[in-house]
Design a protein around this motif. Structure first.
Motif, PDB file in Angstrom:
ATOM      1  N   PRO A 115      13.460   9.175   0.793  1.00  0.00           N
ATOM      2  CA  PRO A 115      13.058   8.262   1.875  1.00  0.00           C
ATOM      3  C   PRO A 115      12.066   7.222   1.359  1.00  0.00           C
ATOM      4  CG  PRO A 115      12.868  10.570   2.549  1.00  0.00           C
ATOM      5  CD  PRO A 115      13.115  10.574   1.075  1.00  0.00           C
ATOM      6  N   ASP A 116      12.157   6.006   1.877  1.00  0.00           N
ATOM      7  CA  ASP A 116      11.277   4.937   1.418  1.00  0.00           C
ATOM      8  C   ASP A 116       9.801   5.288   1.568  1.00  0.00           C
ATOM      9  OD1 ASP A 116      13.439   3.392   0.740  1.00  0.00           O
ATOM     10  OD2 ASP A 116      13.398   2.170   2.572  1.00  0.00           O
ATOM     11  N   GLU A 117       9.457   6.030   2.636  1.00  0.00           N
ATOM     12  CA  GLU A 117       8.043   6.346   2.877  1.00  0.00           C
ATOM     13  C   GLU A 117       7.481   7.328   1.847  1.00  0.00           C
ATOM     14  OE1 GLU A 117      10.405   8.850   5.958  1.00  0.00           O
ATOM     15  OE2 GLU A 117      10.537   6.879   4.977  1.00  0.00           O
ATOM     16  N   GLY A 123       3.414  -0.418 -11.559  1.00  0.00           N
ATOM     17  CA  GLY A 123       3.824  -1.133 -12.761  1.00  0.00           C
ATOM     18  C   GLY A 123       5.288  -1.478 -12.822  1.00  0.00           C
ATOM     19  N   GLY A 124       5.898  -1.712 -11.655  1.00  0.00           N
ATOM     20  CA  GLY A 124       7.302  -2.098 -11.642  1.00  0.00           C
ATOM     21  C   GLY A 124       8.271  -0.938 -11.580  1.00  0.00           C
ATOM     22  N   LEU A 125       7.780   0.281 -11.524  1.00  0.00           N
ATOM     23  CA  LEU A 125       8.644   1.451 -11.418  1.00  0.00           C
ATOM     24  C   LEU A 125       8.360   2.191 -10.115  1.00  0.00           C
ATOM     25  CD1 LEU A 125       8.493   2.942 -15.026  1.00  0.00           C
ATOM     26  CD2 LEU A 125      10.459   1.860 -13.948  1.00  0.00           C
ATOM     27  N   LEU A 126       9.405   2.751  -9.521  1.00  0.00           N
ATOM     28  CA  LEU A 126       9.233   3.564  -8.325  1.00  0.00           C
ATOM     29  C   LEU A 126       8.767   4.963  -8.707  1.00  0.00           C
ATOM     30  CD1 LEU A 126      12.290   2.552  -6.102  1.00  0.00           C
ATOM     31  CD2 LEU A 126       9.873   1.967  -5.768  1.00  0.00           C
ATOM     32  N   VAL A 127       7.795   5.470  -7.954  1.00  0.00           N
ATOM     33  CA  VAL A 127       7.171   6.766  -8.221  1.00  0.00           C
ATOM     34  C   VAL A 127       7.017   7.495  -6.889  1.00  0.00           C
ATOM     35  CG1 VAL A 127       5.138   7.914  -9.197  1.00  0.00           C
ATOM     36  CG2 VAL A 127       5.878   5.707 -10.118  1.00  0.00           C
ATOM     37  N   ARG A 132       4.423  13.529  -1.608  1.00  0.00           N
ATOM     38  CA  ARG A 132       5.763  13.959  -2.017  1.00  0.00           C
ATOM     39  C   ARG A 132       5.711  14.650  -3.376  1.00  0.00           C
ATOM     40  NH1 ARG A 132      11.355  12.621  -1.581  1.00  0.00           N
ATOM     41  NH2 ARG A 132      12.371  13.979  -3.130  1.00  0.00           N
ATOM     42  N   THR A 133       4.899  14.110  -4.277  1.00  0.00           N
ATOM     43  CA  THR A 133       4.797  14.719  -5.606  1.00  0.00           C
ATOM     44  C   THR A 133       4.252  16.137  -5.506  1.00  0.00           C
ATOM     45  OG1 THR A 133       4.398  12.536  -6.584  1.00  0.00           O
ATOM     46  CG2 THR A 133       3.832  14.445  -7.920  1.00  0.00           C
ATOM     47  N   ALA A 134       3.171  16.314  -4.759  1.00  0.00           N
ATOM     48  CA  ALA A 134       2.599  17.653  -4.598  1.00  0.00           C
ATOM     49  C   ALA A 134       3.597  18.589  -3.923  1.00  0.00           C
ATOM     50  CB  ALA A 134       1.308  17.574  -3.792  1.00  0.00           C
ATOM     51  N   TYR A 135       4.279  18.106  -2.903  1.00  0.00           N
ATOM     52  CA  TYR A 135       5.259  18.919  -2.178  1.00  0.00           C
ATOM     53  C   TYR A 135       6.398  19.352  -3.103  1.00  0.00           C
ATOM     54  CZ  TYR A 135       8.581  20.154   1.578  1.00  0.00           C
ATOM     55  OH  TYR A 135       9.465  20.799   2.402  1.00  0.00           O
ATOM     56  N   ASP A 136       6.917  18.426  -3.901  1.00  0.00           N
ATOM     57  CA  ASP A 136       7.969  18.766  -4.861  1.00  0.00           C
ATOM     58  C   ASP A 136       7.510  19.864  -5.818  1.00  0.00           C
ATOM     59  OD1 ASP A 136       9.897  17.028  -3.911  1.00  0.00           O
ATOM     60  OD2 ASP A 136       9.403  15.423  -5.317  1.00  0.00           O
ATOM     61  N   LEU A 173      -0.552  17.725   3.862  1.00  0.00           N
ATOM     62  CA  LEU A 173       0.530  18.379   3.138  1.00  0.00           C
ATOM     63  C   LEU A 173       1.296  19.330   4.058  1.00  0.00           C
ATOM     64  CD1 LEU A 173       1.811  18.416   0.365  1.00  0.00           C
ATOM     65  CD2 LEU A 173       0.181  20.172  -0.336  1.00  0.00           C
ATOM     66  N   THR A 174       0.596  20.019   4.943  1.00  0.00           N
ATOM     67  CA  THR A 174       1.245  20.908   5.902  1.00  0.00           C
ATOM     68  C   THR A 174       2.128  20.114   6.861  1.00  0.00           C
ATOM     69  OG1 THR A 174      -0.575  22.493   5.787  1.00  0.00           O
ATOM     70  CG2 THR A 174       0.852  22.613   7.721  1.00  0.00           C
ATOM     71  N   GLU A 175       1.633  18.979   7.340  1.00  0.00           N
ATOM     72  CA  GLU A 175       2.432  18.137   8.232  1.00  0.00           C
ATOM     73  C   GLU A 175       3.649  17.574   7.504  1.00  0.00           C
ATOM     74  OE1 GLU A 175       2.233  17.565  11.546  1.00  0.00           O
ATOM     75  OE2 GLU A 175       0.772  19.213  11.398  1.00  0.00           O
ATOM     76  N   PHE A 176       3.478  17.234   6.232  1.00  0.00           N
ATOM     77  CA  PHE A 176       4.590  16.724   5.431  1.00  0.00           C
ATOM     78  C   PHE A 176       5.689  17.777   5.344  1.00  0.00           C
ATOM     79  CE2 PHE A 176       6.853  15.513   1.599  1.00  0.00           C
ATOM     80  CZ  PHE A 176       6.860  14.120   1.644  1.00  0.00           C
TER      81      PHE A 176
END
Length: 305
Positions: A115-117, A123-127, A132-136, A173-176
């Protein structure tokens, strides 16, 4: 006329792939010399080039395919959270379609919704963004591999670091998780129960998990302040059991440099004067002697009781 050696082209501080080096006539054996070091698997840079977000981004741009998003520990690094286990580990990317990577394991692809959100541009790259990173990382990251790819200790390490940096909160993070409800997301409850924003380094988090998970000991306090002297000065210990006055410290490699060993000894002596016992451990202890750590701490807590 003698042709110039190709090495100068690879000593500019810009990252390069092994394939590029081979095209310039530099052999794999030559690449193992002290001239270069890995940025990540399959990507090298001149040895004296310092780590930076800019360097990491330049390396990623060499191999990340269009439509892919940097994720996992690589994304954490770009957010200022260095929880990589070793510098040459491959880059995690997430992509929402099937894609077969090439390049001998430079990239580890994970297929999942994007998802976009959940995304930011660096630096020109999508991250993936911090939540989301912590959740993953809590879920075990790869939806396809399920529990086989899950490491609760490393999940706690990641969440500790994000919490300490103030990039996420437990509530957010819980709400995510409630919003996503993706596979393995319920692991978050256990991780948050173990997480502690006071941990100041990944190794402090790992050492704390030795005590709580391996030894089954009560949860200790982090960065515990111990007053000493008459002017209100304090010393902090990485991990503490305040009741029995036990402090536990992790020493990184820099503790062995210069006058640091003397300063550490002076610090331990000061704490002993306040009737605190301090146990000190190094990377080698965590890697090879975790049972000794468990035995040391358990024995002291029993004797104090």
């Amino acid at each position: 006329m003698r042709l110039p050696q190709p090495e100068p082209l690879l000593l500019t501080g810009q990252p390069f792939t092994m394939a590029t080096a081979h095209e310039l006539g530099v052999s794999r054996g030559r690449l193992r010399s002290s001239l270069w070091r890995p940025v990540c698997r399959g990507i090298l840079v001149a040895k004296d080039t310092p780590d930076s977000v800019e360097l990491f981004l330049a390396a990623a741009k060499l191999v990340v395919p269009e439509g892919a998003v940097i994720s996992g520990r690589a994304a954490a690094w770009l957010h200022g959270i260095d929880i990589r286990r070793y510098a040459s580990e491959p880059l995690d990317i997430t992509i929402d379609r099937h894609w077969a990577p090439s390049g001998r394991g430079l990239l580890v692809p994970h297929r999942a919704p994007l998802p976009d959100e959940d995304l930011v541009e660096i630096g020109g790259l999508l991250v993936t963004n911090p939540l989301r990173t912590a959740y993953d990382l809590v879920r075990g990251f790869d939806l396809r591999k399920g529990s086989k790819n899950y490491d609760v200790v490393e999940a706690v390490v990641a969440v500790d670091a994000f919490l300490h940096a103030g990039l996420i909160t437990p509530d957010l993070l819980t709400e995510f998780q409630k919003d996503r409800r993706w596979p393995n997301g319920l692991r978050l409850e256990r991780v948050l129960d173990l997480a502690d924003a006071g941990a100041e380094s990944p190794m402090e988090s790992r050492l704390r998990m030795v005590l709580v998970i391996d030894a089954g000991l009560p949860r200790p306090e982090t960065q515990y302040a111990i007053p000493y002297g008459e002017d209100g000065r304090e010393l902090r210990v990485d991990i503490a059991y305040p009741g029995p006055h036990l402090g536990i410290e992790y020493h990184g490699a820099w503790h062995g440099e210069g006058d640091r060993p003397w300063l550490d000894q002076h610090r331990s002596n000061t704490l002993a004067g306040q009737r605190w016992h301090v146990l000190e451990y190094w990377l080698e202890d965590y890697r090879d002697r975790r049972a000794t750590i468990v035995r040391d701490v358990t024995a002291y807590l029993r004797s104090a009781a």
